[in-house]
Write a protein that holds these residues in place. Sequence first.
Motif, PDB file in Angstrom:
ATOM      1  N   ASP A 174       2.955   6.349  -7.806  1.00 20.40           N
ATOM      2  CA  ASP A 174       2.794   7.743  -7.777  1.00 20.40           C
ATOM      3  C   ASP A 174       2.949   8.253  -6.524  1.00 20.40           C
ATOM      4  OD1 ASP A 174      -0.445   8.296  -7.235  1.00 20.40           O
ATOM      5  OD2 ASP A 174       0.235   6.406  -7.862  1.00 20.40           O
ATOM      6  N   PRO A 175       3.361   9.642  -6.175  1.00 24.89           N
ATOM      7  CA  PRO A 175       3.530  10.163  -4.915  1.00 24.89           C
ATOM      8  C   PRO A 175       2.406   9.876  -4.009  1.00 24.89           C
ATOM      9  CG  PRO A 175       4.010  11.783  -6.610  1.00 24.89           C
ATOM     10  CD  PRO A 175       3.583  10.608  -7.533  1.00 24.89           C
ATOM     11  N   GLU A 176       1.070  10.029  -4.402  1.00 27.34           N
ATOM     12  CA  GLU A 176       0.007  10.047  -3.582  1.00 27.34           C
ATOM     13  C   GLU A 176       0.133   8.552  -2.843  1.00 27.34           C
ATOM     14  OE1 GLU A 176      -4.783  10.391  -3.719  1.00 27.34           O
ATOM     15  OE2 GLU A 176      -3.691  10.690  -5.317  1.00 27.34           O
ATOM     16  N   PHE A 177      -0.071   7.528  -3.883  1.00 30.96           N
ATOM     17  CA  PHE A 177       0.021   6.038  -3.239  1.00 30.96           C
ATOM     18  C   PHE A 177       1.091   5.865  -2.549  1.00 30.96           C
ATOM     19  CE2 PHE A 177      -0.356   1.401  -4.053  1.00 30.96           C
ATOM     20  CZ  PHE A 177      -1.480   1.284  -3.290  1.00 30.96           C
ATOM     21  N   CYS A 178       2.258   6.164  -2.772  1.00 29.91           N
ATOM     22  CA  CYS A 178       3.464   5.980  -2.341  1.00 29.91           C
ATOM     23  C   CYS A 178       3.320   6.338  -0.726  1.00 29.91           C
ATOM     24  CB  CYS A 178       4.709   6.645  -2.973  1.00 29.91           C
ATOM     25  SG  CYS A 178       6.034   6.895  -1.981  1.00 29.91           S
ATOM     26  N   ASN A 179       2.699   7.710  -0.536  1.00 30.17           N
ATOM     27  CA  ASN A 179       2.665   8.026   0.688  1.00 30.17           C
ATOM     28  C   ASN A 179       1.647   7.188   1.414  1.00 30.17           C
ATOM     29  OD1 ASN A 179       4.561  10.254   1.505  1.00 30.17           O
ATOM     30  ND2 ASN A 179       3.772  10.968  -0.685  1.00 30.17           N
ATOM     31  N   GLU A 180       0.688   7.013   0.660  1.00 34.50           N
ATOM     32  CA  GLU A 180      -0.363   5.870   1.427  1.00 34.50           C
ATOM     33  C   GLU A 180       0.249   4.754   1.869  1.00 34.50           C
ATOM     34  OE1 GLU A 180      -3.719   6.774   2.328  1.00 34.50           O
ATOM     35  OE2 GLU A 180      -3.853   7.242   0.414  1.00 34.50           O
ATOM     36  N   ILE A 181       1.106   4.141   1.095  1.00 31.85           N
ATOM     37  CA  ILE A 181       1.897   2.991   1.534  1.00 31.85           C
ATOM     38  C   ILE A 181       2.501   3.161   2.823  1.00 31.85           C
ATOM     39  CG2 ILE A 181       3.596   1.086   0.872  1.00 31.85           C
ATOM     40  CD1 ILE A 181       2.765   1.486  -1.998  1.00 31.85           C
ATOM     41  N   LEU A 182       3.455   4.321   2.669  1.00 32.52           N
ATOM     42  CA  LEU A 182       4.275   4.591   3.686  1.00 32.52           C
ATOM     43  C   LEU A 182       3.414   4.777   5.104  1.00 32.52           C
ATOM     44  CD1 LEU A 182       6.678   6.939   2.191  1.00 32.52           C
ATOM     45  CD2 LEU A 182       7.150   4.522   2.621  1.00 32.52           C
ATOM     46  N   GLY A 183       2.351   5.439   4.873  1.00 28.02           N
ATOM     47  CA  GLY A 183       1.390   5.859   6.135  1.00 28.02           C
ATOM     48  C   GLY A 183       0.839   4.362   6.577  1.00 28.02           C
ATOM     49  N   PHE A 184       0.426   3.432   5.632  1.00 31.24           N
ATOM     50  CA  PHE A 184       0.003   2.350   6.184  1.00 31.24           C
ATOM     51  C   PHE A 184       1.131   1.326   6.966  1.00 31.24           C
ATOM     52  CE2 PHE A 184      -3.957   2.367   3.853  1.00 31.24           C
ATOM     53  CZ  PHE A 184      -4.841   1.522   4.760  1.00 31.24           C
ATOM     54  N   ILE A 185       2.264   1.488   6.527  1.00 33.95           N
ATOM     55  CA  ILE A 185       3.452   0.463   7.156  1.00 33.95           C
ATOM     56  C   ILE A 185       3.469   1.179   8.497  1.00 33.95           C
ATOM     57  CG2 ILE A 185       5.832  -0.237   7.158  1.00 33.95           C
ATOM     58  CD1 ILE A 185       5.642   0.310   3.888  1.00 33.95           C
ATOM     59  N   LEU A 186       3.879   2.711   8.556  1.00 36.05           N
ATOM     60  CA  LEU A 186       3.964   2.986   9.888  1.00 36.05           C
ATOM     61  C   LEU A 186       2.941   2.987  10.910  1.00 36.05           C
ATOM     62  CD1 LEU A 186       5.311   6.628   8.601  1.00 36.05           C
ATOM     63  CD2 LEU A 186       6.525   4.984   9.812  1.00 36.05           C
ATOM     64  N   PRO A 214      11.761   8.842  -2.393  1.00 34.41           N
ATOM     65  CA  PRO A 214      11.899   9.984  -3.000  1.00 34.41           C
ATOM     66  C   PRO A 214      10.590  10.841  -2.549  1.00 34.41           C
ATOM     67  CG  PRO A 214      12.705   8.460  -4.540  1.00 34.41           C
ATOM     68  CD  PRO A 214      12.342   7.566  -3.400  1.00 34.41           C
ATOM     69  N   HIS A 215       9.457  10.073  -2.658  1.00 33.74           N
ATOM     70  CA  HIS A 215       8.092  10.897  -2.664  1.00 33.74           C
ATOM     71  C   HIS A 215       7.615  11.160  -0.972  1.00 33.74           C
ATOM     72  CE1 HIS A 215       7.715  11.030  -6.899  1.00 33.74           C
ATOM     73  NE2 HIS A 215       7.638   9.895  -6.935  1.00 33.74           N
ATOM     74  N   CYS A 216       8.743  10.609  -0.203  1.00 37.10           N
ATOM     75  CA  CYS A 216       8.074  10.530   1.106  1.00 37.10           C
ATOM     76  C   CYS A 216       7.737  11.757   1.885  1.00 37.10           C
ATOM     77  CB  CYS A 216       9.049   9.885   2.169  1.00 37.10           C
ATOM     78  SG  CYS A 216       8.715   9.726   3.779  1.00 37.10           S
ATOM     79  N   GLN A 217       6.508  11.844   2.411  1.00 37.52           N
ATOM     80  CA  GLN A 217       5.993  13.123   2.900  1.00 37.52           C
ATOM     81  C   GLN A 217       5.617  12.628   4.284  1.00 37.52           C
ATOM     82  OE1 GLN A 217       2.883  14.978   0.558  1.00 37.52           O
ATOM     83  NE2 GLN A 217       4.350  14.902  -1.066  1.00 37.52           N
ATOM     84  N   LYS A 218       5.940  11.544   4.867  1.00 30.33           N
ATOM     85  CA  LYS A 218       5.551  11.136   6.140  1.00 30.33           C
ATOM     86  C   LYS A 218       6.467  11.278   7.173  1.00 30.33           C
ATOM     87  CE  LYS A 218       1.691   9.252   4.943  1.00 30.33           C
ATOM     88  NZ  LYS A 218       0.376   9.901   5.381  1.00 30.33           N
TER      89      LYS A 218
END
Lengths: 928, 162
Positions: A381-393, A421-425
């Motif tokens: 889901d979008p929230e966790f997706c961004n959580e993941i991206l944030g962690f990677i970055l 698609p859901h990236c907000q980072k």
Amino acid sequence: MTGPSLMDSLFQRSIDDLIKALRLTPPGTEAAFVAKAIEEIRREIRSTDPHTKASALQKLTYLHSLHGLDMSWAAFHSVELSSAAAHSHKRTAYLSAALSFNPATTDVILLLTHQLRKDLSSPNVHDVSLALSTLSSICNSDLARDLTPELFTLLSSSKVTVRKKAIATVLRVFEQYPDAVRVCFKRVVENLENSDMGILSAVVGLFCELTENEPRSYLPLAPEFYKILVDCKNNWVLIKVLKIFAKLAPLEPRLGKRVVEPICEIMKTMGAKSLVFECVRTILTSLSEYDSAVKLAVNKVREFLSEDDPNLKYLGLQALAIVAQKDILAVVENKDLVVKALSDSDVNIRFEALRLVMCMVSEDNVMEICRILISHALKSDPEFCNEILGFILLTCGRNYYEVVFDFDWYVLFLGEMARVPHCQKGDEIATQLIDIGMRVKDARSQLVNVTRELVIDPALLGNPFMHAVLSAAAWVSGEYIKLSRNPFEIIEALLQPRTSLLSPSVRAIYIHSAFKVLMFCVYSYLKLNGEESSLPSTLTDSELVSDVELDDHNMIVTNGQAPSASSITHHLTQESLLALVNLVEINLGPLAGSNEVEVLERSTNVLGLIKLIKPMLLGSLNDCEGDQTKGELKASETVKMIFDSCSEDLGPVSVNAQEKVPIPDGLVLKENLDDLEEICGDIKLPVLTSFSLVRPQFAETSNSAECQGKDESELSTGSTSLLAEHRKRHGLYYLSPGNTVTTSNDYPPAHDPKDMAIDEDEDLAKLTEKSLLTGKKPSQSKPRPVVVRFDDGEVTNAATNRTEIKAGLISGAVNEVLLGDEATTSSSSRRKPPKSRRAAEDSNVSITEYKSDASKIDQSEHSKAGLGGSKHNGHGKERRRRSSGKDKEHDRKDKHKSDSAAYGKHRSRHRADKAVEAQAPVIPDFLL
Amino acid sequence: MIRGVIVMNDQGNPRLIKFYEFQPPEKQQELVRSIYRILCSRAENVSNFVKADSLLGPNVRLVYKTFSTLYFVFIFDKSENELAMMDLMQVFVETLNKCFREVCELHVVFNFYKIHMILDEIILGGQVLETSSEEVANAVDAISRLEKNANSMIPSFSGWHR
């Protein structure tokens, strides 16, 4: 308001009536209803009839507790009713007090002292229980002091209920009035040997809380705790004892050796998951040096992780996170389960798993882990997706991309992340794209490829979350255009119609990048032509030549890498360049009327440039004549200048760079600039800032300054004249060419070894020696690219040292009781253990003086409050006052005391005259 | 230490709020609202723990459980075991069941005082006192008997009025 009448008593609404009526109230009118009810209560509560009063208080307490109504005004009524004969009335009164009194501010609490004392000594068990539970809720230092004797008696009550409640209450009393420790502590300790599980549980629970602060003081009790650990079979008690040992074991290595076996035994044999988990946690946090125990614990964690129960899974992951700090291998062993947990339906579990996965990241596996994570990001889901991206970055960017070895891969990966698609980072990705461009020279060509893909894709322009990334991509495309294979393509992309969807600031960057690309094309064309027709050598001063050669070299390198890329020279015919210029002109023409300042300015810049070069291009197309050649010369000269200014390598700038710029002589920063306003009239800041952006190099030759001036003048002729006037007045420029060229440009030119040497003197820049050292992986075929970084504290990683708030007073008193006790009983010749006699209360201190101090302690002792400062005050005062009133006996005992951790700080002056004694072992040797 | 116990229904209406360290009423209401927001967004069959650092400070944890229409929430710090807290919650609910026979939300609504009485027998000042629902129910019965007897023995004014 009239007093309560008989009618009020007769027709009083009970609490049930109130609740019923409240439930029937239509939504929205509750406030009015409650207000009316309160009015009733105000009348009724003044009744002399205890039943009426109790009913009113009940209703009020209900409204206070569940509807958040203020009832501080009724505090006295609670006190009044507490003396009622009927137990139920008493209970009402005490409950209202417990729920509404603020120990720090409710002043009628003191009036309750007498009643509480009476009830604590009551023969009725329930009265006593009630008083104890109330006391623990509203305890302040005065109550604690006044009721300590009663509590002391209750600690050895023959009734189990009373005794365990008294033990639980003792905690609050100790917190509020540390001197109570001296009175009660021995009795509390005696209860450790009680066989009743209720009492044992209460007393162990009490010690679990007490050891939270200054656990060292409780080391002498270790034998008692050990006995409980071995003998007791009650899960509740064992959990608390384990928690105590988790705090004691790190202080005394021999203790850890002793308890590790029983703990493992419990872990192996006991079935209760809560207890097993506590064992695991104790071993992992406090006994991590015992490998076999840790192994056992990690096995248990694995069992937890494989369970279906989400709670066990969650706790298992948390336990792994504890191990991760010390032994990352244990986490890696369970990688399969952790990764599986990433797709759990529970967000808590996913989050913990993600944290663990990021702990595992190293140079060797970063690519694999990122690949796994992004596949998870795509399907969550979008929230966790961004959580993941944030962690990677965060992880990859940590410490200047410490874990990233292959920047080509990482840059590609950044592009991939931007397209999730859901990236907000977007902001973070954009920052890293630019940062890598500046810091890692070797990554630039791949970076240009990645950004080309981003800039060229019209679909991305519609996504507002992408705009930050796109602006970075546009900037990179413009900045490193010489690495691009097809500048024409880039400029078309930068000017595509859908850029109107961008925000003005991003669009300005697009236009500026287009400007740089255009400059590059024109310059390349001129250079080509120059080679063919051998331009007059007057144009090229030595510096330019070297630059040109460098650029040439770069271009050849890129061209060499991709055979088709020789198209730069291929494309560069006069016609194509003219077409390009026309394209830019057509696209930017309308923007010259834009009402967005940035867009307007940038496009005007470009159009101005076109105006300058177009005649030249046309001229050479028409086979120029004499004076036109002259114009061409001048134009080409300008182009060169601008191009050079654009092609200068931008380096990363330290966050501290600004501070390092010395203020030039004669620059008065604090001068009142009020009269400037007169000169400038209504033209203000924007003009000034736009001027200050001029590169200092330009000012070096008056010639180029003129060109620049010309360029600028397209923008606003009026403002420059005003500026000129201002300059004349002050006789200097904002960035005078002389000094500031060197200072303001102080960042290290990214990859110039010559300059590096100079800069090292200034200690501004340094290559990452560390990353090069750690990068000595035999498996890596190519060396890690250089990442430019500063060692002047660019990253402020100052570990925030949280001032630890400790209940020094309690532990001091505990020390005294425990060790004083031991000193008398033990007959061994062992040196006397540390002792803190200082805390002894002196009798000649007046009560009132004490009160003011005690209220301070009261505040500070609240562990929840961040009142570090006031706490220390309180301590200091307490110490001073007490030490002043010390009697001889205490003086004598002082000789024996040694330093005990933080406690000693307050007494430093007392022990200054004698040698600091070494800490004597505080656990009797027979245990160890 | 246990920091607080909250019972609220699935609409977010509080039915029991007990904090073991003083909290001003506005803060209590705010906490209930924020906790409700977290709880109602959580699916079924997920773990019962919630990170509450943002609400209650570091190291404070929160465990909840749903019983029919009610959320039971225990707030506690690192001196408590998470799973033990779940057990304690079970003890609390079992006791309610024993005292009210088939407890439902209405019991909790209309027995504000008795619920507090029960809770006080289980937890005192944030410390766990009793973990056997049997014992708690007995103690509560004894108190109720005492209150009844006392009321009949010492007739109060209002008793006389009625």
